[in-house]
Design a protein around this motif. Structure first.
Motif, PDB file in Angstrom:
ATOM      1  N   LEU A  37      -6.111  -0.112   2.218  1.00  0.00           N
ATOM      2  CA  LEU A  37      -6.035   1.136   2.461  1.00  0.00           C
ATOM      3  C   LEU A  37      -5.195   2.294   3.120  1.00  0.00           C
ATOM      4  CD1 LEU A  37      -8.792   0.145   4.788  1.00  0.00           C
ATOM      5  CD2 LEU A  37      -9.757   0.925   2.351  1.00  0.00           C
ATOM      6  N   PHE A  38      -4.034   1.585   3.669  1.00  0.00           N
ATOM      7  CA  PHE A  38      -2.881   3.086   4.433  1.00  0.00           C
ATOM      8  C   PHE A  38      -1.818   2.672   3.106  1.00  0.00           C
ATOM      9  CE2 PHE A  38      -5.778   2.665   7.496  1.00  0.00           C
ATOM     10  CZ  PHE A  38      -5.917   3.715   7.908  1.00  0.00           C
ATOM     11  N   PHE A  39      -1.747   1.465   2.480  1.00  0.00           N
ATOM     12  CA  PHE A  39      -0.687   1.114   1.677  1.00  0.00           C
ATOM     13  C   PHE A  39      -0.891   0.974  -0.143  1.00  0.00           C
ATOM     14  CE2 PHE A  39       0.786   0.976   5.943  1.00  0.00           C
ATOM     15  CZ  PHE A  39       1.124   1.618   6.415  1.00  0.00           C
ATOM     16  N   PRO A  40      -1.672   1.864  -0.691  1.00  0.00           N
ATOM     17  CA  PRO A  40      -1.828   1.398  -2.618  1.00  0.00           C
ATOM     18  C   PRO A  40      -0.527   1.573  -3.021  1.00  0.00           C
ATOM     19  CG  PRO A  40      -2.287   3.655  -1.753  1.00  0.00           C
ATOM     20  CD  PRO A  40      -1.921   3.201  -0.410  1.00  0.00           C
ATOM     21  N   ALA A  41      -0.467   0.493  -3.774  1.00  0.00           N
ATOM     22  CA  ALA A  41       0.888   0.367  -4.137  1.00  0.00           C
ATOM     23  C   ALA A  41       0.394  -0.014  -6.024  1.00  0.00           C
ATOM     24  CB  ALA A  41       2.313  -0.152  -3.768  1.00  0.00           C
ATOM     25  N   HIS A  42       1.654  -0.421  -6.623  1.00  0.00           N
ATOM     26  CA  HIS A  42       1.463  -0.497  -8.430  1.00  0.00           C
ATOM     27  C   HIS A  42       0.544  -2.365  -8.294  1.00  0.00           C
ATOM     28  CE1 HIS A  42       5.391  -2.274  -7.445  1.00  0.00           C
ATOM     29  NE2 HIS A  42       5.016  -3.308  -8.505  1.00  0.00           N
ATOM     30  N   SER A  43       0.604  -2.979  -6.980  1.00  0.00           N
ATOM     31  CA  SER A  43       0.080  -4.266  -6.909  1.00  0.00           C
ATOM     32  C   SER A  43      -0.072  -4.427  -5.402  1.00  0.00           C
ATOM     33  CB  SER A  43       1.108  -5.007  -7.435  1.00  0.00           C
ATOM     34  OG  SER A  43       1.700  -5.918  -6.520  1.00  0.00           O
ATOM     35  N   ASP A  44      -0.921  -5.856  -5.330  1.00  0.00           N
ATOM     36  CA  ASP A  44      -1.470  -5.886  -4.362  1.00  0.00           C
ATOM     37  C   ASP A  44      -0.226  -6.718  -3.409  1.00  0.00           C
ATOM     38  OD1 ASP A  44      -4.121  -5.239  -4.833  1.00  0.00           O
ATOM     39  OD2 ASP A  44      -4.564  -7.729  -5.232  1.00  0.00           O
ATOM     40  N   PHE A  45       0.704  -7.091  -3.820  1.00  0.00           N
ATOM     41  CA  PHE A  45       1.911  -7.657  -3.354  1.00  0.00           C
ATOM     42  C   PHE A  45       2.345  -6.313  -2.694  1.00  0.00           C
ATOM     43  CE2 PHE A  45       6.192  -9.168  -3.597  1.00  0.00           C
ATOM     44  CZ  PHE A  45       6.229 -10.158  -2.023  1.00  0.00           C
ATOM     45  N   ALA A  46       2.571  -5.720  -3.317  1.00  0.00           N
ATOM     46  CA  ALA A  46       3.847  -4.508  -2.717  1.00  0.00           C
ATOM     47  C   ALA A  46       3.164  -4.101  -1.660  1.00  0.00           C
ATOM     48  CB  ALA A  46       3.520  -3.535  -4.500  1.00  0.00           C
ATOM     49  N   SER A  47       1.517  -3.821  -1.928  1.00  0.00           N
ATOM     50  CA  SER A  47       1.059  -3.447  -0.689  1.00  0.00           C
ATOM     51  C   SER A  47       1.272  -4.060   0.373  1.00  0.00           C
ATOM     52  CB  SER A  47      -0.106  -2.786  -1.375  1.00  0.00           C
ATOM     53  OG  SER A  47      -0.365  -1.318  -2.334  1.00  0.00           O
TER      54      SER A  47
ATOM     55  N   ALA B 101       3.396  -3.049   4.095  1.00  0.00           N
ATOM     56  CA  ALA B 101       2.044  -3.164   5.688  1.00  0.00           C
ATOM     57  C   ALA B 101       3.014  -4.005   6.203  1.00  0.00           C
ATOM     58  CB  ALA B 101       0.762  -3.855   5.695  1.00  0.00           C
ATOM     59  N   LEU B 102       3.136  -4.641   6.173  1.00  0.00           N
ATOM     60  CA  LEU B 102       4.402  -6.122   7.174  1.00  0.00           C
ATOM     61  C   LEU B 102       5.429  -4.775   7.274  1.00  0.00           C
ATOM     62  CD1 LEU B 102       3.251  -9.430   4.752  1.00  0.00           C
ATOM     63  CD2 LEU B 102       2.384  -8.369   6.793  1.00  0.00           C
ATOM     64  N   ALA B 103       5.791  -4.388   6.974  1.00  0.00           N
ATOM     65  CA  ALA B 103       7.216  -3.476   6.109  1.00  0.00           C
ATOM     66  C   ALA B 103       6.938  -2.631   8.263  1.00  0.00           C
ATOM     67  CB  ALA B 103       7.852  -2.856   5.462  1.00  0.00           C
ATOM     68  N   THR B 104       5.923  -2.057   8.050  1.00  0.00           N
ATOM     69  CA  THR B 104       4.955  -1.623   8.809  1.00  0.00           C
ATOM     70  C   THR B 104       4.306  -1.840  10.088  1.00  0.00           C
ATOM     71  OG1 THR B 104       3.957   0.522   7.355  1.00  0.00           O
ATOM     72  CG2 THR B 104       3.268   0.267   9.617  1.00  0.00           C
ATOM     73  N   PHE B 105       4.379  -3.224   9.875  1.00  0.00           N
ATOM     74  CA  PHE B 105       4.140  -3.764  11.006  1.00  0.00           C
ATOM     75  C   PHE B 105       5.773  -4.255  11.884  1.00  0.00           C
ATOM     76  CE2 PHE B 105       3.969  -8.086  12.636  1.00  0.00           C
ATOM     77  CZ  PHE B 105       2.963  -8.317  13.912  1.00  0.00           C
ATOM     78  N   GLY B 106       6.892  -4.464  11.089  1.00  0.00           N
ATOM     79  CA  GLY B 106       7.787  -5.029  11.603  1.00  0.00           C
ATOM     80  C   GLY B 106       8.721  -3.300  12.094  1.00  0.00           C
ATOM     81  N   VAL B 107       8.267  -2.197  12.163  1.00  0.00           N
ATOM     82  CA  VAL B 107       8.995  -1.207  12.728  1.00  0.00           C
ATOM     83  C   VAL B 107       8.614  -0.831  13.512  1.00  0.00           C
ATOM     84  CG1 VAL B 107       8.326   1.793  12.265  1.00  0.00           C
ATOM     85  CG2 VAL B 107       8.486   0.286   9.852  1.00  0.00           C
ATOM     86  N   GLY B 108       7.395  -1.451  14.024  1.00  0.00           N
ATOM     87  CA  GLY B 108       7.082  -1.466  15.443  1.00  0.00           C
ATOM     88  C   GLY B 108       8.080  -2.139  16.644  1.00  0.00           C
ATOM     89  N   PHE B 109       8.841  -3.491  15.748  1.00  0.00           N
ATOM     90  CA  PHE B 109      10.026  -3.930  16.481  1.00  0.00           C
ATOM     91  C   PHE B 109      10.582  -3.465  16.648  1.00  0.00           C
ATOM     92  CE2 PHE B 109       6.382  -6.915  14.967  1.00  0.00           C
ATOM     93  CZ  PHE B 109       5.908  -8.113  16.492  1.00  0.00           C
ATOM     94  N   ALA B 110      11.601  -2.203  15.572  1.00  0.00           N
ATOM     95  CA  ALA B 110      12.191  -1.800  16.228  1.00  0.00           C
ATOM     96  C   ALA B 110      12.179  -0.918  17.290  1.00  0.00           C
ATOM     97  CB  ALA B 110      12.770  -1.088  14.117  1.00  0.00           C
ATOM     98  N   MET B 111      11.082  -0.231  17.515  1.00  0.00           N
ATOM     99  CA  MET B 111      11.075   0.270  18.247  1.00  0.00           C
ATOM    100  C   MET B 111      11.399  -0.194  19.706  1.00  0.00           C
ATOM    101  SD  MET B 111      11.158   3.414  18.363  1.00  0.00           S
ATOM    102  CE  MET B 111      10.945   4.694  19.472  1.00  0.00           C
TER     103      MET B 111
END
Length: 436
Positions: free
Chosen positions: A39-49, A53-63
């Motif tokens: 829904l929020f990270f459409p890309a050329h493949s489901d794996f890339a999306s 999303a998991l990178a965004t999950f990890g971004v929270g940990f950077a803070m």
């Protein structure tokens, strides 16, 4: 200072319920990562999306280290109670944003950017939550039962993961994929908005930590308050307690890897890589986290009676051995039964290093830098080894072509955790709280 049984119950409730509400909000993002990726990270493949999303999950940990340092210093300056009230309001703001955000299809690139902002707010808040709630809990507890009471902090995390998994199970089992994508995934996030008013009211009813009050009184009597500074408190951690910092950091590594591999990554792995029904995966995760919830107090009690190291060392070794063979069995014969067996037994052994962790992370530091010290070691360990674990292991499986790759990541964390347990200061296996 004597603490009444009534106030002790309030402190336990404020720490456990408030912390569980915060971690529930944090957990559901990982549990709904597959839906959010579409829904929020459409890309050329489901794996890339999914990777986005998991990178965004990890971004929270950077803070989290930044939030841990700032809120930890704030808690060491003005008190545990005020810091905890602030963290819970921030978490409600971040979670509320996620629950009402329009999708990429509705507002384009603004959708993932706002999702990242919400995760940053969540990460900042959570960075100060663990150390603040744990510090307050153990400073109210009787000295000979601090391991037991401290373990309730991990119970609250297990409760949050369990409730998150139950919510995910109920939604995925009873909604169509179309309904889940359209509105179902938002329900847990909207429920999480309650974290603000409910958590704030609960925490407003507790007193300030008696040990912290005594510490402030001692500072005032010695007339040190004017010469002390945030900078000196921060620097003194690395100058005066390097062994304590390293030992607790290593212990955090094994604990955080266990959570983010077996609670967050395993459902994604089981669904995408092994093709299991998502409802079965969420149900197994719910049962496993329920085992953690029940067993952590037992581990905390045993650490009070026999010492922290006496619980850590066999617990980590058994977890490493069981984790390897149960994960291999699940990969070779993927089914609900093999996943459930793995989640239950691995969670049982996890509890023996989860339970004593809160007291260990706090009792090695004196009162004046306790919240800051626990914040730094916990959040750095989670950032480096935990928050990126789902992303790293998803990529690792794809890059190596081996479904066994994640368990080797777990094995490395076990070795690091054992080193940390052996480095814990003190000749005796049991640590004593430091107050000066």
């Amino acid at each position: 200072m004597q603490v009444s049984p009534r106030m002790m119950r309030r402190v336990v409730a404020a720490s456990v319920i408030g912390n569980a509400l915060e971690w529930f909000d944090f957990a559901i993002f990982g549990l709904f990562a597959v839906v959010i990726s579409r829904l929020f990270f459409p890309a050329h493949s489901d794996f890339a999306s999914l990777l986005l999303a998991l990178a965004t999950f990890g971004v929270g940990f950077a803070m989290r280290p930044l939030g841990g340092v700032i809120l930890g210093l704030y808690g060491d300056r003005v008190g545990r109670k005020k810091a905890l009230s602030l963290t819970i309001v921030l978490m409600a703001i971040g979670t509320g944003m996620m629950g009402v955000l329009p999708t990429y299809q509705a507002i384009g690139i603004a959708a993932p950017l706002l999702m990242v902002l919400a995760r940053l707010i969540q990460g900042f808040s959570t960075g100060g939550e663990f150390s603040g709630a744990t510090t307050m809990l153990i400073e109210f507890a009787p000295e000979h039962r601090r391991g037991f009471y401290g373990s309730f902090q991990m119970c609250s995390q297990a409760l949050a993961f369990s409730c998150g998994a139950l919510a995910a199970y109920l939604l995925t089992a009873h909604l169509t994929p179309q309904a889940l994508d359209a509105w179902g995934w938002r329900i847990p996030f909207l429920f999480g908005i309650l974290v603000g008013p409910v958590g704030w009211v609960i925490r407003a009813r507790v007193d300030e930590s008696p040990e912290f009050v005594a510490y402030l009184r001692e500072k005032a009597e010695k007339k040190h308050a004017g010469r002390d500074s945030i900078k000196s408190s921060f620097v003194s951690l690395f100058r005066d307690y390097p062994r304590e910092m390293l030992a607790t950091l290593c212990i955090c590594v094994v604990g955080t890897v266990s959570a983010y591999v077996f609670v967050f990554f395993m459902p994604i792995f089981a669904k995408r890589q092994l093709g299991m029904p998502i409802a079965d995966v969420n149900l197994a995760t719910f049962v496993g986290t329920a085992v953690l919830l029940v067993c952590c107090p037992l581990a905390g009690h045993l650490s009070d009676r026999y010492g922290r190291k006496a619980v850590y060392l066999p617990g980590m070794i058994a977890y490493g051995i069981a984790g390897y063979f149960l994960f291999r069995h699940f990969v070779q014969s993927p089914s609900f039964e093999s996943l459930l067996l793995a989640q239950v037994l691995i969670s049982f052994f996890m509890s023996f290093f989860w339970g004593p962790t809160p007291i260990t992370l706090t009792e090695v530091f004196p009162v004046g830098v306790r919240s800051t010290g626990a914040s730094i070691t916990y959040n750095v360990g989670v950032l480096v080894f935990g928050g990126l674990a789902p992303l790293f292991n998803t990529w690792l499986v794809k890059a190596t072509g081996s479904n066994m790759a994640p368990i080797y990541y777990v094995m490395v964390s076990v070795v690091i955790g054992l080193i940390g347990a052996l480095l814990l200061p003190g000749a005796a296996a049991r640590l004593r709280p430091r107050t000066a």
